[in-house]
Design a protein around this motif. Structure first.
Motif, PDB file in Angstrom:
ATOM      1  N   VAL A 677     -73.591 -81.022  86.383  1.00  0.00           N
ATOM      2  CA  VAL A 677     -74.144 -81.299  87.714  1.00  0.00           C
ATOM      3  C   VAL A 677     -73.314 -82.349  88.433  1.00  0.00           C
ATOM      4  O   VAL A 677     -73.037 -82.223  89.636  1.00  0.00           O
ATOM      5  N   LEU A 678     -72.915 -83.384  87.730  1.00  0.00           N
ATOM      6  CA  LEU A 678     -72.072 -84.400  88.361  1.00  0.00           C
ATOM      7  C   LEU A 678     -70.728 -83.818  88.796  1.00  0.00           C
ATOM      8  O   LEU A 678     -70.196 -84.192  89.844  1.00  0.00           O
ATOM      9  N   SER A 679     -70.171 -82.929  87.996  1.00  0.00           N
ATOM     10  CA  SER A 679     -68.901 -82.305  88.373  1.00  0.00           C
ATOM     11  C   SER A 679     -69.073 -81.416  89.591  1.00  0.00           C
ATOM     12  O   SER A 679     -68.188 -81.362  90.463  1.00  0.00           O
ATOM     13  N   GLU A 680     -70.184 -80.706  89.688  1.00  0.00           N
ATOM     14  CA  GLU A 680     -70.444 -79.886  90.872  1.00  0.00           C
ATOM     15  C   GLU A 680     -70.612 -80.744  92.113  1.00  0.00           C
ATOM     16  O   GLU A 680     -70.223 -80.338  93.219  1.00  0.00           O
ATOM     17  N   ALA A 681     -71.190 -81.917  91.942  1.00  0.00           N
ATOM     18  CA  ALA A 681     -71.476 -82.758  93.098  1.00  0.00           C
ATOM     19  C   ALA A 681     -70.231 -83.356  93.719  1.00  0.00           C
ATOM     20  O   ALA A 681     -70.198 -83.609  94.921  1.00  0.00           O
ATOM     21  N   ASN A 682     -69.182 -83.584  92.922  1.00  0.00           N
ATOM     22  CA  ASN A 682     -67.999 -84.246  93.462  1.00  0.00           C
ATOM     23  C   ASN A 682     -66.790 -83.811  92.649  1.00  0.00           C
ATOM     24  O   ASN A 682     -66.785 -83.890  91.414  1.00  0.00           O
ATOM     25  N   LYS A 683     -65.761 -83.386  93.314  1.00  0.00           N
ATOM     26  CA  LYS A 683     -64.541 -82.950  92.638  1.00  0.00           C
ATOM     27  C   LYS A 683     -63.836 -84.113  91.960  1.00  0.00           C
ATOM     28  O   LYS A 683     -63.241 -83.955  90.889  1.00  0.00           O
ATOM     29  N   GLN A 684     -63.886 -85.292  92.579  1.00  0.00           N
ATOM     30  CA  GLN A 684     -63.233 -86.460  91.996  1.00  0.00           C
ATOM     31  C   GLN A 684     -63.865 -86.830  90.660  1.00  0.00           C
ATOM     32  O   GLN A 684     -63.171 -87.221  89.713  1.00  0.00           O
ATOM     33  N   ILE A 685     -65.179 -86.702  90.567  1.00  0.00           N
ATOM     34  CA  ILE A 685     -65.852 -86.983  89.301  1.00  0.00           C
ATOM     35  C   ILE A 685     -65.389 -86.009  88.231  1.00  0.00           C
ATOM     36  O   ILE A 685     -65.135 -86.393  87.076  1.00  0.00           O
ATOM     37  N   CYS A 686     -65.283 -84.742  88.598  1.00  0.00           N
ATOM     38  CA  CYS A 686     -64.812 -83.746  87.637  1.00  0.00           C
ATOM     39  C   CYS A 686     -63.395 -84.061  87.173  1.00  0.00           C
ATOM     40  O   CYS A 686     -63.077 -83.944  85.979  1.00  0.00           O
ATOM     41  N   ASN A1222     -64.993 -81.134  98.836  1.00  0.00           N
ATOM     42  CA  ASN A1222     -64.797 -81.775  97.540  1.00  0.00           C
ATOM     43  C   ASN A1222     -65.944 -81.512  96.597  1.00  0.00           C
ATOM     44  O   ASN A1222     -66.102 -82.223  95.616  1.00  0.00           O
ATOM     45  N   ALA A1223     -66.788 -80.540  96.860  1.00  0.00           N
ATOM     46  CA  ALA A1223     -67.949 -80.297  96.013  1.00  0.00           C
ATOM     47  C   ALA A1223     -68.234 -78.807  95.950  1.00  0.00           C
ATOM     48  O   ALA A1223     -67.883 -78.044  96.856  1.00  0.00           O
ATOM     49  N   LEU A1224     -68.872 -78.411  94.864  1.00  0.00           N
ATOM     50  CA  LEU A1224     -69.345 -77.042  94.692  1.00  0.00           C
ATOM     51  C   LEU A1224     -70.824 -76.917  94.991  1.00  0.00           C
ATOM     52  O   LEU A1224     -71.380 -75.829  94.843  1.00  0.00           O
TER      53      LEU A1224
END
Length: 1558
Positions: A677-686, A1222-1224
């Motif tokens: 979920v965090l990766s979907e929320a922000n590409k930078q986090i992923c 930057n998000a999915l």
């Protein structure tokens, strides 16, 4: 603590502190081991020791008050102690010093030992038998003598004294409220109070008062009111209880009530003549203007009460029997069963009605299981169903509710407020039980909300008693501002008892709706990668304004600003003292707007991190991770807060790694889910996850080294379930990384393990071990990962790498998949196309007569999901085989150098395995097709119509993938045939199946796909209203929860029905785009309409245009592709041409408007399609972003420590929706979807948008002209569609919106009327809408007399558009007077606001505006206006303010020119004034009529030239002078005028002068 107090006299400080500490330790030790009571409660007034005199009930030794130790700072309650005990008791030695300090100087010792507990008096019901005998048959009380009245006054004074004596100030603190009620009840039984009600109030007034109060308190409308005294006397006991509780609440009867009782008593002793004389005497002493003002105010109040009563009768709840429940503050009326029978408005438009629904939840009591209890349940529980309540004493004190120490301890169950208050108790057991009660209530509300229908608001398939509870209001109240549940849960999370913390975590998990939201997201994850998830934060729409044309569908905005969620983010450089400026009240305010945001603001994330670091229990650990996942789905701000929370991510990863080598653990699944979920929320986090190696740690054991499926199945069913769930989440995390372009090279590492799950297994063993669902879940996700990898393939023949358009990342972070891995993946996917080897599917397709077994739905849906994922993966691969086939504007099909072997291989497998039915082709007859078998398409359509949701969703998704794959195969074959020699290519495909492939799959199965399209068009017709009925008060839902917690019935936007409707929409669009827009038989029927009557059910294209309009209403956030494809189909030049030819035929065969030259060429239709497509995409699909300058200004002028307000932000002109993000995940905020039903009117309203006037482009006029053309085409099509069984969505739009759009087009300028064709279209639309008004008015006229009283005549209620619509009407009048120069079409549009079906306030505003501006004379004659003349004149106007406005315009001379020109304004004024003057018979209207007569005649004396106007007023409605009744009626009217003159000689002389002329 005691040690902090100053030393008392006579004692040394060190001795006192030592003795106090010893006593404190002893008492605290005893409190933790109190046996027999929950939480060790010490009852007030009773000894906790077992010693005492059993005969007298006086305790021998009673302990002194014991100090309490709070485990955490909470508010001290009265129930915490000190508990009352007689001061004469023997004190404890250890506490002598402390008691010396607190000892009261008053000496009660001599009598304290003889004190007994106060016993409750026996409660007897009121006896109204004498009342029934006293009342006469007609409900009129007998006259009363003066002596009786005086005696009653004396009794009232005695009652007042007795009430004062029993007030709380005059009784001991030990007397509880129910005992005071018993004292008052005894007074009532003695007759001192009941006779007051009997003898001082007339029965009729009591019945009417009861009717009004019941309507206000319980929502009962006038239809269910009490109509007779006999019915009222049946409820007399209840009424007496209500009056009694009111008296107890205030302590004594009010002074105003005494005055009212005396006045009623005097009125009963007066005759009717005496009453009339007294009234006349009062009127003579008062100012006439004041009397008139009071009369008007009273009439307005009566009208408002009627309107409110009508709303309440439609939307409120009927209560069968009303009884008071005393909750400790005031008595409220509830149903004896504790529930309501709710009849709620379908549109939930009344905020007042909704507020009353929520208010009623305050008095509801719930059991520990979350069920609603009734008001009489207390007596049944305490007395075994008896009605007699025994008083509490030392023997039966255990029957008292031990958890509630305040309020009404005798009542069963707990209110929500009591449960929340109990969470702050000093006793851990009470806190835990209160939190468990809150969890039960929340779960019960969520369960019933999920089962509710969107239209009826009733629970489906549940306990019938649940239908009687307004669970939507229960949920909204629980999350509302009054209970302050969020702050209480946050405090409870800091508890030092594990049971309390666990119960609190469960409550937070319920209030965040984790389970239901995750179920929704789990279904959405099963789709193709093009479907994006959405954030769950609560949102509301921006209010429509006059500049934007009042059109609804504004931008969504978050309930609370992101800076309010994390207020300290921008204040790192400030002093620590600034933290004190953020108060708890700010936290509560934010939590009232958004529950999850309030929890984050209160620091729940650091607290969760701390709890996770303490190695909690497995259940607590899993629940804590669930809360973090729910917060991560809230918004990008909350996801960023989790990522930046110190050591939270590290702690979460440690939880996963500590179980790596062991068996799968449930917490591991939640950890992977959180990272995904965090990766979907922000590409930078992923990207940070990948860089720091977290992805490798999580995926280290993503697939255990099972050598075969047998080894996996031997591990046990529970282990297989955990392994499957963990692998599914790991594959989804990998898929997210692949979509960003990361971790693609890991495919070679996981390829070997993937092969185990990609090939079809031995189904018999899986079914035997009941593991089919677990295996297919892994297989489905594996193929969805392959689909994501296929999107990263380079073009097969172009040799180009994937174009990375991401923002903020360099090209070296993105990876591409290699074609060398594709071949083996496609081969394994083809093995899933062998339907004969797949159980359940094989048996259903081989026999067309076999029915579907409902017990097999779960297994069938699992297999269909796998087939759907396989087909989607193949679509992704074939998109790269024939790239850019949908991107060419000219739709030119390019050639393909060579055809990949995989394309015909997959196509032949689709043909051989019976995916499509080719037997109905008109050009080819294929012998291989058998009529005894059933194609997969036919089976999927059959399954879609079943009631099971999972089966329906999987079937629709699989059909969509199959149609897409067939289109791609046909296109690839066609392009390869164009590149090579057509003859040689056809010879190479000489077999039967090869011929089908050469002709085309879609073309060969055309008839079956037509049936599929027809079926789904019928389905979507019932789904179009799903998203339109979900918004409440311009909000996503009435509650500030997240996702499902928005509180809409059935889930609202988070309902699985919405997900299914959107899936159906994608399938319909795929079929529509590949079937010819205009068919040959359609063109033939268009030409045949000149001589043959129209048959709309045969016009397929017209129905498809109607379906596209329905599809446009189903798109939500992230579904912009649905709208783009819908508008690409709808705004084709061929569709515009079709609508144009249809309008032309309609105009030739109707008399709605004079025929005009309807000549539009192909260039015009192309211009219309281009203008409309660009306008609607810009208007509704452009997202909203702040510009850099606006962001800087907000930072510059932002208040330092105050909560920020939600500012309006304009769309950034340079922003394009097609730019990568930057998000999915998609935000609800900053976009407009779903669209309002009247979205297509924006093209017309563009000319009236005040914000575009300064920068008005030349294309705006073209857009408005195109919008008028498109609107006329839709109106004509809806006329024919409404004649059939189906109803068009155009006809469902209120008429006020269409008329408003026409007014908007003219409100700023008249350019749209400059062109002749546009002017004719405008007039035709006015005529069509005029017919609609006449039809509705005729339906009202033909209705039954009893129906007329309940149906409002206000058909055109423009105030429903906006509360300040009168301001817009005045603006239209100003523009009309300034620009129109008497234009007929403009005047027709203005005059429609004077129609009698328009609400009075709008009519009055338009008339006054035109009168002040001198524009009444510019209006056209009544014969040329919209709708028939009768609608402007009937029914006769009865509002005095409007008639006075007509009179002022008449006397001021404004209507003089209007009379000469025959304007509708003079006709309306003359008709309604004449009707008021000569047809008024009611005495209330005589004074007003006389006033009008004098005003009009005096005006004529000053302006003799207006004699013709006065004569027309006198002759209005009369027949010709030859009619024998003419003279008698004229004489009667003159007589009326003479009587109204009041003996004024000048006015009488004027009438004598006019008499010969009349």
């Amino acid at each position: 603590m005691e040690s902090d107090k100053p030393p008392a006299k006579g004692y040394r400080t060190d001795q006192k502190s030592t003795r106090s500490s010893i006593a404190l330790k002893k008492i605290v030790h005893e409190l933790h081991h109190v046996p027999g009571l929950v939480g060790g409660i010490v009852e007030k007034g009773f000894s906790s020791s077992g010693n005492g005199n059993s005969s007298t009930g006086i305790p021998s030794t009673i302990p002194l008050p014991r100090p309490t130790v709070f485990p955490f700072p909470v508010a001290r309650r009265r129930s915490h102690g000190p508990h009352w005990t007689p001061l004469g008791s023997a004190p404890i030695e250890a506490e002598e010093g402390d008691m010396e300090e607190d000892k009261d100087e008053t000496d009660y010792d001599p009598i304290a030992s003889y004190a007994n507990p106060i016993e409750r008096k026996e409660k007897k019901p009121l006896d109204f038998s004498k009342w029934k005998e006293f009342v006469s048959q007609d409900g009129i009380s007998l006259p009363q003598s003066n002596n009786v009245a005086k005696a009653d006054a004396g009794r009232k004074r005695e009652v007042k004294k007795s009430i004062v004596l029993n007030s709380p100030s005059s009784t001991s603190n030990s007397v509880c409220k129910p005992e005071k009620d018993q004292i008052l009840s005894s007074e009532l039984m003695n007759g001192s109070v009941s006779k007051k009600f009997m003898l001082t109030t007339e029965p009729k007034s009591l019945a009417s008062k009861l009717e009004s109060e019941e309507a206000d308190e319980s929502g009962v409308g006038s239809a269910s009111a009490i109509s007779s005294i006999a019915a009222w006397t049946d409820k007399g006991s209840d009424r007496g209880d209500i009056e009694k509780s009111e008296v107890n609440c205030h302590g004594s009867s009010s002074f105003m009530d005494d005055i009212d009782a005396e006045n009623l008593s005097l009125l009963k002793n007066m005759s009717a003549e005496e009453i009339s004389e007294a009234q006349n005497e009062i009127l003579d002493k008062m100012n006439p203007s004041v009397i008139e003002m009071l009369k008007k105010r009273g009439q307005s109040k009566l009208r408002s009460r009627k309107v409110i009563g009508q709303e309440e009768s439609d939307g409120r709840q009927k209560v069968s029997s009303i009884k008071p429940v005393d909750s400790g503050k005031s008595a409220r009326l509830v149903d004896p069963s504790g529930v309501w029978t709710s009849k709620i408005e379908s549109n939930n438009s009344s905020w007042k009605s909704w507020s009353e629904r929520v208010e009623k939840v305050r008095s509801l009591r719930f059991s520990l299981d979350g069920d609603v209890l009734g008001a009489d349940s207390t007596h049944n529980i305490l007395n075994g169903g008896g009605s007699k309540v025994r008083p509490y004493n030392a023997e039966n004190v255990t029957e008292r509710d031990l958890l509630r120490t305040e309020g009404d301890p005798a009542a069963a169950g707990y209110t929500i407020n009591e449960a929340v208050a109990l969470t702050r108790s000093m006793i851990p057991g009470q806190r835990a039980i209160a939190l468990h009660l809150i969890v039960s209530i929340l779960n019960k509300a969520l369960c019933n909300l999920q089962q509710m229908d969107n239209d009826s608001h009733h629970v489906r398939g549940k306990n019938p008693s649940d239908n009687l509870v307004d669970w939507q209001a229960v949920w909204a109240f629980a999350l509302g501002p009054e209970p302050q549940m969020t702050i209480s849960l946050r405090i409870a999370l800091d508890d030092n008892h594990d049971s309390v913390v666990l119960a609190c975590v469960k409550a937070i998990q319920s209030i965040l709706c984790f389970d239901i939201n995750e179920n929704f997201f789990d279904f959405s994850e099963k789709f193709t990668t093009s479907k994006k998830n959405t954030f769950t934060a609560p949102v509301f729409r921006s209010r429509p304004d006059i500049d934007g044309g009042f059109l609804h569908g504004g931008y969504w905005k978050y309930n609370t600003k992101s800076s309010n969620i994390l207020p300290n983010n921008d204040q790192h450089n400030e002093d620590d003292e600034s933290e004190g400026n953020h108060t708890i009240q700010d936290d509560i305010f934010v939590s009232e707007q958004d529950v999850a945001a309030g929890l984050v603001r209160m620091g729940i994330l650091p607290r969760i991190c701390c709890l996770l670091e303490m190695d909690p229990l497995a259940v607590l650990e899993e629940s804590l991770l669930s809360i973090v996942v729910a917060i991560a789905r809230h918004s990008p701000t909350c996801a960023d807060a989790i990522w930046k929370c110190p050591s939270l991510i590290q702690t979460v990863v440690k939880i996963f790694t500590k179980h790596v080598l062991g068996e799968p653990y449930p917490s591991q699944i939640k950890v992977v889910l959180l990272l995904k979920v965090l990766s979907e929320a922000n590409k930078q986090i992923c990207w940070d996850f990948v860089k720091c190696g977290l992805f490798q740690q999580v995926m280290l054991n993503w697939c255990k080294p099972f050598s075969s499926l047998e080894r996996w199945m031997e591990s046990g069913r529970e282990n297989c379930k955990l392994t499957s769930a963990l692998m599914v989440q790991q594959l989804r995390l990998w898929k997210v990384c692949i979509q960003y372009g990361f971790c693609i090279t890991h495919f070679t590492d996981f390829f070997t393990d993937l092969c185990l799950w990609l090939s079809p297994p031995m189904f018999n063993k899986l079914i035997g071990n009941n593991l089919l669902s677990e295996f297919t879940s892994i297989t489905r996700e594996a193929y969805l990962v392959l689909e994501a990898l296929a999107e990263k393939l380079p073009a097969l023949h172009a040799g180009e790498q994937i174009n990375n358009q991401s923002i903020g990342f360099s090209d070296d972070t993105s990876e591409a998949w290699s074609w060398s891995h594709v071949g083996s993946m496609v081969d394994m996917a083809v093995s899933w196309l062998q339907l004969r080897d797949i159980p359940y599917i094989c048996s259903l397709t081989s026999d067309s007569k076999k029915n579907v077994n409902h017990l097999e739905f779960a297994s069938i849906s699992c297999i269909i999901w796998v087939i759907s994922a396989v087909l989607h993966m193949l679509c992704g691969v074939f998109h790269k085989v024939a790239p850019n086939i949908h991107d060419e504007l000219d739709h030119k099909i390019t050639s393909l150098p060579r055809l990949s072997k995989s394309v015909p291989n997959v196509g032949l497998n689709l043909i051989k395995n019976g995916f499509l039915n080719f037997s109905g082709s008109s050009k080819l007859v294929f012998e291989a097709c058998s009529t005894e078998t059933r194609s997969l398409v036919n089976l999927l359509c059959l399954l879609r119509q079943q009631g099971d949701f999972d089966v329906s969703l999987s079937s629709s998704s699989c059909l969509h993938a199959l149609v897409q794959l067939a289109l791609l195969i046909d296109d690839s074959v066609k392009r390869a045939r164009n590149f090579n020699d057509t003859q040689s290519f056809s010879e190479s495909m000489s077999g039967l199946h090869e011929k089908i492939l050469n002709v085309g799959l879609i073309k060969s199965a055309h008839n079956e796909l037509e049936e599929v399209l027809s079926m789904f068009m019928d389905v979507v017709s019932s789904e179009q209203q799903i998203l339109q009925s979900l918004e409440m008060f311009d909000r996503g839902g009435p509650a500030p929860g997240i996702g499902f917690g928005w509180g809409s019935c059935g889930g609202g936007f988070w309902s699985l029905n919405v997900l299914l409707a959107q899936t159906d929409a994608r399938l319909i669009l795929s079929l529509l785009h590949n079937i010819s827009v205009i068919f040959e038989h359609d063109q033939t029927q268009i030409k045949a309409t000149e001589s043959v009557s129209y048959q709309p059910d045969q016009m397929l294209t017209l129905q498809r245009i109607d379906s596209t309009l329905r599809l446009s209403l189903l798109a939500g956030p992230g579904d912009e592709t649905i709208l783009e494809k819908t508008w690409d189909y709808l705004f084709q030049a061929s569709v515009m041409k079709y609508l144009g030819s249809f309008v032309a035929q309609y105009l030739c065969h109707t008399k709605v408007s004079s025929s005009f030259d309807w000549h539009y060429g192909d260039d015009d239709y192309y211009l219309f399609s281009k203008m409309l497509d660009s306008h609607y995409k810009e208007r509704w699909l452009i997202a909203k972003r702040k510009t850099i300058s606006e962001m800087n200004n907000n930072k510059r002028y932002k208040t330092r420590h105050a909560l920020e307000t939600i500012q309006e932000i304009e769309p950034h002109s340079g922003f394009s929706r097609d730019q990568a993000t930057n998000a999915l995940m998609v935000e609800w905020a900053h976009q407009r979807l779903p669209l309002p039903m009247h979205w297509f009117l924006s093209a017309i309203c563009i000319m009236g948008d005040a914000r575009r006037i300064s920068t008005c482009l030349p294309t705006d006029l073209d857009v408005a002209k195109s919008g008028l053309f498109f609107l006329l085409g839709l109106e004509v099509s809806s006329i024919y569609l409404c004649s059939s069984s189906a109803e068009s969505p155009i006809s469902g739009i209120p008429l006020i919106w269409k008329l408003h759009a026409l007014s908007m087009a003219l409100s700023q300028n008249m350019d749209v009327l400059m062109e002749e064709k546009s002017m004719d279209i405008f007039k035709t639309l006015q005529d069509i809408y005029g017919q609609h008004i006449d039809e509705k008015l005729q339906g009202f006229t033909n209705s039954l007399p009893e129906t007329k009283n309940t149906v409002s005549l206000e058909i055109l209620n423009f105030r429903a558009i906006h509360d300040s619509y009168s301001t817009f009407v005045e603006h239209v009048a100003e523009q009309f007077c300034a620009l129109s120069y008497g234009d007929i079409i403009y005047g027709r549009q203005v005059a429609v606001y004077l129609h009698r079906t328009v609400e009075p306030t709008i009519r009055l505003s338009m008339w006054n505006a035109l009168s002040n501006l001198g524009g009444l004379e510019l209006l056209p004659p009544i014969e040329m206006c919209i709708a028939n003349a009768e609608g402007y004149l009937e029914p006769v106007e009865d509002r005095e303010d409007i008639l006075e406005s007509y009179s002022k315009s008449w006397t001021s001379g404004i209507l003089t020119k209007a009379a000469l020109r025959g304007s509708i304004s003079f006709t309306i004024a003359a008709h309604h004034l004449s009707s008021c003057l000569f047809n008024t018979n009611t005495p209330q209207k005589v004074a007003f009529r006389n006033k009008l007569v004098k005003t009009l005649l005096r005006s004529h004396l000053q302006k003799p030239q207006e004699e013709a106007m006065l004569l027309s007023l006198l002759r209005n409605g009369l027949t010709t002078s030859e009619d024998p009744t003419y003279k008698s009626e004229a004489a009667r009217r003159l007589t009326v005028l003479k009587e109204a003159c009041g003996g004024n000689y000048s006015l009488l002389a004027l009438l004598e002068k006019l008499e010969p002329l009349v």
